[in-house]
Enzyme design. Structure first.
Site, PDB file in Angstrom:
ATOM      1  N   ASN A   1      -8.265   1.434   8.815  1.00 18.36           N
ATOM      2  CA  ASN A   1      -7.037   1.589   9.593  1.00 18.36           C
ATOM      3  C   ASN A   1      -7.448   1.461  11.045  1.00 18.36           C
ATOM      4  O   ASN A   1      -8.249   2.263  11.544  1.00 18.36           O
ATOM      5  CB  ASN A   1      -6.406   2.963   9.358  1.00 18.36           C
ATOM      6  CG  ASN A   1      -5.861   3.118   7.952  1.00 18.36           C
ATOM      7  OD1 ASN A   1      -5.840   2.160   7.166  1.00 18.36           O
ATOM      8  ND2 ASN A   1      -5.407   4.322   7.630  1.00 18.36           N
TER       9      ASN A   1
ATOM     10  N   HIS B   1      -3.047  10.865   0.795  1.00 16.96           N
ATOM     11  CA  HIS B   1      -2.812  10.444   2.178  1.00 16.96           C
ATOM     12  C   HIS B   1      -2.449  11.723   2.934  1.00 16.96           C
ATOM     13  O   HIS B   1      -1.281  12.002   3.181  1.00 16.96           O
ATOM     14  CB  HIS B   1      -1.683   9.413   2.206  1.00 16.96           C
ATOM     15  CG  HIS B   1      -1.531   8.688   3.520  1.00 16.96           C
ATOM     16  ND1 HIS B   1      -1.597   7.311   3.623  1.00 16.96           N
ATOM     17  CD2 HIS B   1      -1.293   9.142   4.774  1.00 16.96           C
ATOM     18  CE1 HIS B   1      -1.409   6.955   4.892  1.00 16.96           C
ATOM     19  NE2 HIS B   1      -1.219   8.042   5.611  1.00 16.96           N
TER      20      HIS B   1
ATOM     21  N   ARG C   1       0.847  -1.182   0.000  1.00 18.05           N
ATOM     22  CA  ARG C   1       0.000   0.000   0.000  1.00 18.05           C
ATOM     23  C   ARG C   1       0.882   1.230   0.000  1.00 18.05           C
ATOM     24  O   ARG C   1       1.772   1.372   0.835  1.00 18.05           O
ATOM     25  CB  ARG C   1      -0.854   0.006   1.283  1.00 18.05           C
ATOM     26  CG  ARG C   1      -2.307   0.288   1.057  1.00 18.05           C
ATOM     27  CD  ARG C   1      -2.956   0.762   2.342  1.00 18.05           C
ATOM     28  NE  ARG C   1      -3.026   2.198   2.326  1.00 18.05           N
ATOM     29  CZ  ARG C   1      -3.167   2.961   3.387  1.00 18.05           C
ATOM     30  NH1 ARG C   1      -3.236   2.439   4.586  1.00 18.05           N
ATOM     31  NH2 ARG C   1      -3.220   4.266   3.257  1.00 18.05           N
TER      32      ARG C   1
ATOM     33  N   TYR D   1      -6.156   0.792  15.102  1.00 16.69           N
ATOM     34  CA  TYR D   1      -5.059   0.708  16.062  1.00 16.69           C
ATOM     35  C   TYR D   1      -5.529   0.630  17.505  1.00 16.69           C
ATOM     36  O   TYR D   1      -4.892   0.020  18.336  1.00 16.69           O
ATOM     37  CB  TYR D   1      -4.172   1.960  15.981  1.00 16.69           C
ATOM     38  CG  TYR D   1      -3.417   2.152  14.690  1.00 16.69           C
ATOM     39  CD1 TYR D   1      -3.975   2.818  13.604  1.00 16.69           C
ATOM     40  CD2 TYR D   1      -2.111   1.692  14.571  1.00 16.69           C
ATOM     41  CE1 TYR D   1      -3.256   3.017  12.433  1.00 16.69           C
ATOM     42  CE2 TYR D   1      -1.383   1.892  13.402  1.00 16.69           C
ATOM     43  CZ  TYR D   1      -1.965   2.551  12.336  1.00 16.69           C
ATOM     44  OH  TYR D   1      -1.244   2.738  11.179  1.00 16.69           O
TER      45      TYR D   1
ATOM     46  N   GLU E   1      -8.005   8.110   5.374  1.00 16.78           N
ATOM     47  CA  GLU E   1      -8.457   8.775   6.602  1.00 16.78           C
ATOM     48  C   GLU E   1      -8.961  10.201   6.408  1.00 16.78           C
ATOM     49  O   GLU E   1      -8.466  11.141   7.047  1.00 16.78           O
ATOM     50  CB  GLU E   1      -7.341   8.767   7.658  1.00 16.78           C
ATOM     51  CG  GLU E   1      -6.898   7.378   8.054  1.00 16.78           C
ATOM     52  CD  GLU E   1      -5.923   7.362   9.229  1.00 16.78           C
ATOM     53  OE1 GLU E   1      -5.361   8.419   9.571  1.00 16.78           O
ATOM     54  OE2 GLU E   1      -5.733   6.270   9.807  1.00 16.78           O
TER      55      GLU E   1
ATOM     56  N   GLU F   1      -4.376  -0.628   7.581  1.00 12.28           N
ATOM     57  CA  GLU F   1      -3.258  -0.318   8.479  1.00 12.28           C
ATOM     58  C   GLU F   1      -3.532  -0.919   9.843  1.00 12.28           C
ATOM     59  O   GLU F   1      -4.663  -0.866  10.336  1.00 12.28           O
ATOM     60  CB  GLU F   1      -3.103   1.203   8.717  1.00 12.28           C
ATOM     61  CG  GLU F   1      -2.421   1.958   7.626  1.00 12.28           C
ATOM     62  CD  GLU F   1      -2.317   3.447   7.933  1.00 12.28           C
ATOM     63  OE1 GLU F   1      -2.209   3.821   9.119  1.00 12.28           O
ATOM     64  OE2 GLU F   1      -2.347   4.239   6.979  1.00 12.28           O
TER      65      GLU F   1
HETATM   66  C1  GBH Z   1      -2.433   6.522  10.541  1.00 16.62           C
HETATM   67  O1  GBH Z   1      -3.006   7.566  11.214  1.00 16.62           O
HETATM   68  C2  GBH Z   1      -1.916   7.160   9.286  1.00 16.62           C
HETATM   69  O2  GBH Z   1      -2.673   6.789   8.152  1.00 16.62           O
HETATM   70  C3  GBH Z   1      -0.453   6.933   9.055  1.00 16.62           C
HETATM   71  O3  GBH Z   1      -0.011   7.844   8.116  1.00 16.62           O
HETATM   72  C4  GBH Z   1       0.272   7.050  10.374  1.00 16.62           C
HETATM   73  O4  GBH Z   1       1.654   7.046  10.200  1.00 16.62           O
HETATM   74  C5  GBH Z   1      -0.163   5.893  11.223  1.00 16.62           C
HETATM   75  O5  GBH Z   1      -1.549   5.877  11.385  1.00 16.62           O
HETATM   76  C6  GBH Z   1       0.484   5.877  12.594  1.00 16.62           C
HETATM   77  O6  GBH Z   1       0.159   7.022  13.307  1.00 16.62           O
HETATM   78  O7  GBH Z   1      -7.549  13.046  16.984  1.00 16.62           O
HETATM   79  O8  GBH Z   1      -9.754  12.489  16.296  1.00 16.62           O
HETATM   80  O9  GBH Z   1      -7.895  12.128  14.817  1.00 16.62           O
HETATM   81  C7  GBH Z   1      -3.531   7.353  12.442  1.00 16.62           C
HETATM   82  C8  GBH Z   1      -3.534   8.668  13.164  1.00 16.62           C
HETATM   83  C9  GBH Z   1      -3.990   9.700  15.229  1.00 16.62           C
HETATM   84  C10 GBH Z   1      -5.759   8.702  13.985  1.00 16.62           C
HETATM   85  C11 GBH Z   1      -4.860   9.718  16.433  1.00 16.62           C
HETATM   86  C12 GBH Z   1      -6.623   8.760  15.184  1.00 16.62           C
HETATM   87  C13 GBH Z   1      -7.037   9.984  17.187  1.00 16.62           C
HETATM   88  C14 GBH Z   1      -8.354  10.526  16.826  1.00 16.62           C
HETATM   89  N1  GBH Z   1      -4.384   8.657  14.330  1.00 16.62           N
HETATM   90  N2  GBH Z   1      -6.198   9.830  16.033  1.00 16.62           N
HETATM   91  S1  GBH Z   1      -8.379  12.153  16.180  1.00 16.62           S
END
Ligand code: GBH
Length: 515
Positions: free
Chosen positions: A339, A153, A108, A341, A199, A415
């Site tokens: 994605n 992205h 990806r 986590y 996202e 992801e």
């Molecule tokens: C992903 O983002 C990205 O696609 C990638 O580029 C990045 O490197 C990877 O994860 C690791 O961080 O504050 O409401 O957005 C995830 C980023 C940050 C999304 C924290 C969710 C919390 C909710 N995340 N966020 S908000």
């Protein structure tokens, strides 16, 4: 603790046994038994252009919003930027060799819009940019690795920001359509998986509500910005993203899909929201939180309207879809990229009082407090990344939630992964020994397998990330790679997690073909 030693034990067995592939070694690793994932399942790693490529001004590339933002002072934790990043622009062949060694069958990546169209539709097509991605795509295919490409992205040509405020203007839809058309035209004979956005929910929230990402817009108590409206702007930006997605899908469906035979979808960041208590109010709060984060985009794309929770809470603040818009939106999508986590608790703020300013509690965010902690206990183990709590069950839950709500539309886990922070005291050998990441990935994959066993149509899993890379606001301080990168020399070294993932894929494939 127990898990990590058993995983390590297994890895040692595997390492000793690498010459005896074909003999059956019985593995106790979670998720390694047969037929949990369907034939043709994509096992991959993920990346993005800004975080990986570097080559900021090479071969005619224009500036993106992230180029501009990272060069502003104080925006990035370590003062760094993606000018060089991990130089994947030049080192892509070496990186594809790493993928081949892992045994992944998909990669990806995202295309840098400003590399293809330095000034959007107001300037020329940069053929050198087209050539670059063409070479990468061919090099992937030569190793049997399916390219899985996102059109954006987080990045947009800075020109469009300056001309009309990028996502805040309906003009962006024409630009996105124009750009998507070019990508399908030049790459669609070889790229069979297209994501319009990575996202968009995070882009809208972080760019336009908290203002911590470009274009740094927010207002009031939501953040510290010089311009913006944290209540309206995210809604308007999201509206234009949804209609841009629809425009790209229409072009693909009308002009390319039949001949090229690929599929097109969108990638969403997903959080699993666990109700804070068994009360009906907290259960509704968790649903509201989900609607304000995920269904915000999926509902309009799949059903033509914003989720009812948003309509109730926001009323006329929500932009409307015209008849024309709705007609264009009917072509939906072919898959949902997820994605995933982390998970949070969600607590009601309609009937009970919540501390103002806390995450999620405002009307714009859906009146549902988002918290990782309940009665002093975290939902899952906190990690070096302040927003990741290890809660594997969230994977099964979020996939099942999307399956049920979206009529089991094909899904990809686009992801999943864990970030770690290098301690000044840690030696390189320690640092390659990323047991926590192995635990994280294996338990999340096990949870994913539970969802697929129960019928969820999941077609692939992508580890974030192939390499350590530029981690947005954290710069180079947080590392998500299966491979360590020495940022001074750009040398890549596989970590324990790379070896583990390789074995995981190998076992899955062997079982699938002998099943
Ligand atoms: C992903 O983002 C990205 O696609 C990638 O580029 C990045 O490197 C990877 O994860 C690791 O961080 O504050 O409401 O957005 C995830 C980023 C940050 C999304 C924290 C969710 C919390 C909710 N995340 N966020 S908000």
């Amino acid at each position: 603790m127990e898990l990590s030693s058993s995983l390590l034990g297994t890895l040692i067995i595997l390492a000793m046994c690498s010459s005896c592939a074909g003999t059956s070694v019985s593995l106790e690793l979670p998720g390694s038994s047969s037929s949990q994932f369907p034939d043709g399942f994509l096992f991959g790693t993920a990346s993005s252009s800004y975080q990986f490529e570097g080559a900021i001004l090479e071969d005619g590339k224009g500036l993106s919003n992230w180029d501009t933002f990272t060069h502003g002072t104080g925006n990035i934790l370590d003062g760094s930027n993606g000018d060089i990043a991990v130089d994947h622009y030049h080192l892509y062949q070496e990186d594809i060799d790493l993928m081949e060694n892992l045994g992944t069958n998909s990669f990806r990546f995202s295309i840098s819009w400003a590399r293809i169209l330095p000034k959007g539709r107001f300037g020329n097509l940069n053929m050198a940019g087209i050539d670059h991605y063409s070479k990468v795509i061919d090099a992937l295919l030569a190793k049997g690795i399916q390219p899985f490409a996102a059109l954006t992205h987080y990045d947009v040509p800075q020109e469009l920001e300056e001309r009309y405020g990028a996502w805040l203007s309906p003009k962006i839809r024409k630009d996105f359509e124009y750009y998507a058309d070019i990508c399908f035209k030049y790459f669609g004979n070889r790229v069979k998986y297209w994501a319009t956005f990575n996202e968009p929910n995070v882009m809208a929230i972080r760019g336009y509500r908290s203002g911590i990402y470009p274009p740094s817009r927010c207002s009031g108590s939501f953040g510290n910005c010089t311009k913006g409206n944290s209540i309206k702007d995210p809604l308007v930006a999201a509206h234009n993203m949804i209609l841009s997605h629809a425009a790209a899908v229409n072009i693909y469906r009308n002009v390319y899909q039949k001949e090229q035979g690929g599929s097109i979808g969108i990638i969403m960041n997903s959080i699993w929201y666990e109700p804070y208590s068994n009360s009906a109010e907290d259960k509704l709060a968790a649903e509201r939180a989900q609607s304000f984060f995920l269904n915000w985009f999926l509902d309009p794309i799949l059903h033509g309207s914003y989720p009812k929770e948003m309509r109730h809470v926001l009323g006329s603040l929500l932009p409307e879809f015209s008849k024309e818009d709705l007609k264009k939106m009917r072509r939906g999508l072919d898959f949902i990229g997820i994605n995933h986590y982390t998970s949070f608790y969600s607590k009601d703020c309609i009937y009970s009082k919540c501390k103002s300013g806390a995450p999620g509690v405002s009307r714009a965010e859906g009146l549902a407090l988002r918290t990782p902690i309940r009665d002093g206990i975290y939902i899952g183990e906190p990690t070096a990344v302040d927003w990741i709590y290890v809660y594997p069950q969230g994977m099964e839950n979020v996939v099942t939630f999307i399956k049920d709500r979206c009529n089991n539309t094909p899904m990809f886990i686009s992801e999943n992964g864990l970030g770690i922070v290098e301690k000044p005291s840690s030696s390189i050998t320690d640092f390659l020994n990323d047991v926590k990441r192995v635990e994280y990935m294996s338990t999340y994959l096990e949870s994913l397998a539970n969802a697929t066993r129960k019928g969820a149509d999941v077609r692939g899993y992508f580890a974030w990330s192939l390499l350590d890379n530029f981690e947005w606001l954290d710069g180079y301080t947080v590392r998500f790679g299966l491979h360590h990168v020495d940022f001074a020399t750009l040398k890549r070294t596989p970590r324990l997690s790379a070896d583990w993932y390789k074995e995981y894929i190998f076992n899955h494939k062997r079982h699938a073909s002998s099943a």
